[in-house]
Design an enzyme around this catalytic site. Structure first.
Site: not given
Length: 257
Positions: A141, A152
């Site tokens: 990501s 995250y």
């Protein structure tokens, strides 16, 4: 349409919905033999949609090593081996300022985006070595730079580091390891929500702040489409990218994370 995956056995995780679903169906359309893996049982329904190559669904919890091991064993039993592993499991569960995360929530945010990829890579290596080489594509990501999801972000930074280190270590064995780093992506509503408990009104506000930051950080000022994320992953997995390894490709409209 190229048949870039004809004769290839490909395992795609997180294949029940979103980017993983698009990747799995795209590989089948190009002649691949695909094992679609997810802990959502409707992954078998997705496999039934595939056209072109052979597709089989398999249910496994990839947050456990046992799930990863069972997945690879099933791929070999079904198709006789594995050539390509695409790790698509791992999204953010919550969006909130870091100070608002509870310790157990931090652990969960690290576990889901990082551990399935670590486990699957480890479990796949004996099969790839037996094959004489192969390819691993990790879906990372660009959220390594972003707000409201610090745990995250840290987990996806781990995926990037894993990609580079593993590529360096296993290049002598003819194993390529690469990653795609998607940005914000428009997709149909999830059949399985990212946060099973649901979002509070405050969490929805924090989510909207993250969405605004992601949108503003792109040069195009928009989210990408599923097709715009699937195509680079298919390229990285194919022999068209045979001289690319240890690379993390940002696919985020200019926001490189």
């Amino acid at each position: 349409m190229k048949n870039r995956f004809e004769g290839k056995v490909v395992v795609v995780t997180g294949a029940a919905q979103g980017i993983g679903r698009g990747v799995a169906l795209g590989i089948a359309a190009e002649g691949g033999r695909v094992l679609l893996v997810d802990r959502a049982e409707f992954v078998t329904d997705v496999a039934a949609e595939a056209q072109g190559g052979e597709a089989v669904g398999f249910v496994a919890d990839l947050e456990t090593y046992e799930g990863a091991r069972a997945m690879l064993a099933h791929a070999e039993a079904t198709f006789g081996g594995i050539d390509i592993l695409i790790n698509g499991v791992g999204g953010a569960i919550r969006m909130r300022p870091y100070a608002e995360f509870e310790p157990e929530q931090i652990d969960a945010e690290i576990r889901r985006p990082l551990m399935p990829t670590l486990y699957a890579c480890h479990a796949a290596l004996p099969y790839l070595l037996k094959r004489g080489g192969g390819t691993i594509v990790n879906v990372s990501s660009n959220a390594t730079r972003g707000i409201r999801r610090v745990p995250y972000s840290a987990a996806k930074g781990g995926v990037n580091a894993l990609t580079i280190a593993l590529a360096m270590e296993y290049a002598p064995h003819n194993i390529r390891v690469v990653a795609s780093a998607p940005g914000g992506t428009s997709a149909p509503p999830r059949r399985v929500p990212r946060n099973a408990l649901g979002d509070s009104a405050q969490e929805k506000v924090w989510m909207n702040e993250a969405v605004q930051q992601v949108t503003d950080s792109t040069f195009f000022k928009r989210y990408g489409t599923l097709d715009e994320q699937v195509a680079p992953i298919l390229f990285l997995a194919s022999d068209d990218a045979s001289y690319i390894t240890g690379a993390v490709l940002p696919v985020a409209g200019g926001d490189n994370g």
